[in-house]
Scaffold this active site. Sequence first.
Site, PDB file in Angstrom:
ATOM      1  CE  LYS A 179      17.023  13.141  40.069  1.00  0.00           C
ATOM      2  NZ  LYS A 179      16.644  13.700  38.796  1.00  0.00           N
ATOM      3  CG  ASP A 232      21.926  24.444  43.060  1.00  0.00           C
ATOM      4  OD1 ASP A 232      20.719  24.661  43.313  1.00  0.00           O
ATOM      5  OD2 ASP A 232      22.323  24.119  41.918  1.00  0.00           O
ATOM      6  CG  HIS A 237      19.322  17.678  44.982  1.00  0.00           C
ATOM      7  ND1 HIS A 237      18.007  17.711  45.358  1.00  0.00           N
ATOM      8  CD2 HIS A 237      19.475  18.702  44.108  1.00  0.00           C
ATOM      9  CE1 HIS A 237      17.393  18.706  44.742  1.00  0.00           C
ATOM     10  NE2 HIS A 237      18.268  19.323  43.983  1.00  0.00           N
ATOM     11  CE  LYS A 337      24.421  23.838  38.225  1.00  0.00           C
ATOM     12  NZ  LYS A 337      23.406  22.807  38.400  1.00  0.00           N
TER      13      LYS A 337
HETATM   14  C1  BG6 Z   1      18.315  21.548  41.155  1.00  0.00           C
HETATM   15  C2  BG6 Z   1      19.470  22.509  41.142  1.00  0.00           C
HETATM   16  O1  BG6 Z   1      17.765  21.478  42.438  1.00  0.00           O
HETATM   17  O2  BG6 Z   1      18.758  20.258  40.755  1.00  0.00           O
HETATM   18  C3  BG6 Z   1      20.078  22.550  39.755  1.00  0.00           C
HETATM   19  O3  BG6 Z   1      19.024  23.805  41.523  1.00  0.00           O
HETATM   20  C4  BG6 Z   1      20.465  21.171  39.292  1.00  0.00           C
HETATM   21  O4  BG6 Z   1      21.216  23.404  39.732  1.00  0.00           O
HETATM   22  C5  BG6 Z   1      19.285  20.200  39.439  1.00  0.00           C
HETATM   23  O5  BG6 Z   1      20.837  21.248  37.929  1.00  0.00           O
HETATM   24  C6  BG6 Z   1      19.717  18.783  39.164  1.00  0.00           C
HETATM   25  O6  BG6 Z   1      18.590  17.959  39.068  1.00  0.00           O
HETATM   26  P1  BG6 Z   1      18.517  16.772  38.014  1.00  0.00           P
HETATM   27  O7  BG6 Z   1      17.204  16.121  38.289  1.00  0.00           O
HETATM   28  O8  BG6 Z   1      18.633  17.396  36.666  1.00  0.00           O
HETATM   29  O9  BG6 Z   1      19.673  15.899  38.324  1.00  0.00           O
END
Ligand code: BG6
Length: 494
Positions: A179, A232, A237, A337
């Site tokens: 990103k 997750d 992330h 979520k």
């Molecule tokens: C993924 C997760 O790695 O990243 C998902 O498994 C999540 O659950 C997603 O929704 C989020 O990514 P982005 O780019 O949509 O923010």
Amino acid sequence: KPAPPTTLVIFGAFGDLTRRLLMPALINMTRLGLVGDDFHVLGVGIDEGNDQTLRDALGSFDAKGGEGAGEKGEAWARLKDRVGYLQGDFTKDDVYEALKTRVTGNVAFYFAVPAKFFGDIVDKLAEHGLMAETPHAFRRIAIEKPFGHDLASARDLNARILDKVSEAQVYRIDHFLGKETVQNIMTARFANMMIERVWNSDCIAHVQITAAETVDVGTRGKFYDATGALRDMVPNHLFQLLAMVAMEPPANFDAEAIRNEKGKVLKAVRAYSPAQAERNGVRGSYTAGKVQGHEVPDYTATADVAPDSHTETYVALKLMVDTWRWAGVPFYLRTGKAMTCRDTEIVITFKPVPFASFPGAAADMLPPNRLIIQIQPDEGLSMDINIKRPGLEVATAPIALDFRYADAFDIGHLTGYESLIYDLFAGDQTLFQRADAIEAGWAAVQPFLDLWATDQSIPEQYQAGTLGPAAADALLAHDGHAWHELAPAGQTVP
Ligand code: BG6
């Protein structure tokens, strides 16, 4: 300039990832000239079919409507003939023997398959001589998350992979690093004197990192119920964001220099005792509600989710980074979520001015300066500062200096995978996770995983379409803070 000629072998050619993300990225790369006519794709999968079947399947999704449809259609028409398919079971040897006859030169193997196959595929690739490099031909593997499901399994997987190939051949993907705004964090810090000089515990009170999502678990019940929000999103992330915010300036922009600094800071995230984990972690799980006008059922009523599931769909943590720079500065992380709105942001809240000369305003009553890095949507950067309110009286007013990428640049409609795949072919590992960073991420969340695996308490419920469980607010309130209000431009908090 186009990347070196490469064959991209995709394990899991008919899978969701290939269709949704990889192919759109490859089409964009073709369109933008980031790959040349010497670029090839070879899909490998269990499904019956031939080259044409895969071309038909992949062609049916992206090239159609949407932004730049015409150009994408042309790019796909050019790429299509260079897409091939090899049908076979990638847990068996004959596929690898067949692969040897289909690929030469530079090859990147992309694992778009369930994580349980990662180790086996690497073993087989190596055993069949497919990972042997020459000065003129690289062999690389690109691995998607989840990379392990806890510290022990991540260590095992790293050990297993590195037994067969070198770290320089391994590209562990975290798509957040594709990103633009995530890459911009380092530029914002290290290209601006006025930002970096105050970037420490002298001036910063606390840091918030949020990845709020409106999507619910939907059709991903099987994967998600075994995973949960913590695994997750956090060690991968959110920790990538934390590392970018908290790392020391690298001596140069080489991949290793950057990865050293990221590794160091992730290793400095405090390892909590069980009692500390209990105090500093909050779990939530959504109940039925409406998210932006769309009905969402209870998490536990989702297909393939256990009706008595204790898996969290929301998590909030307070972490400490034990370095000279960050001593005493809490890092609050949250992700969930089925929340009110989609908003990924980093909020840096500064300390109050040491003294307020203004009549009637104590220093700590002035709103604190804040720097908000808006990752998505509405990518941008804004700063909250105080100014003089116009008029005869001496009074202050908080205002926002607001920069939106879309106002200044054409940021295009890329998936984020383009830069990652380009770097994979070009041999630049900066945006990929090294083994030590992956393990440091898992080590930091392991106390929470352990606690919640044994803990009899269940995640606190929050209604779908809200901001998460009340305990997450209490986590900050305990320190005299509050979460930054989630309201990216164009969306309103009800
Ligand atoms: C993924 C997760 O790695 O990243 C998902 O498994 C999540 O659950 C997603 O929704 C989020 O990514 P982005 O780019 O949509 O923010």
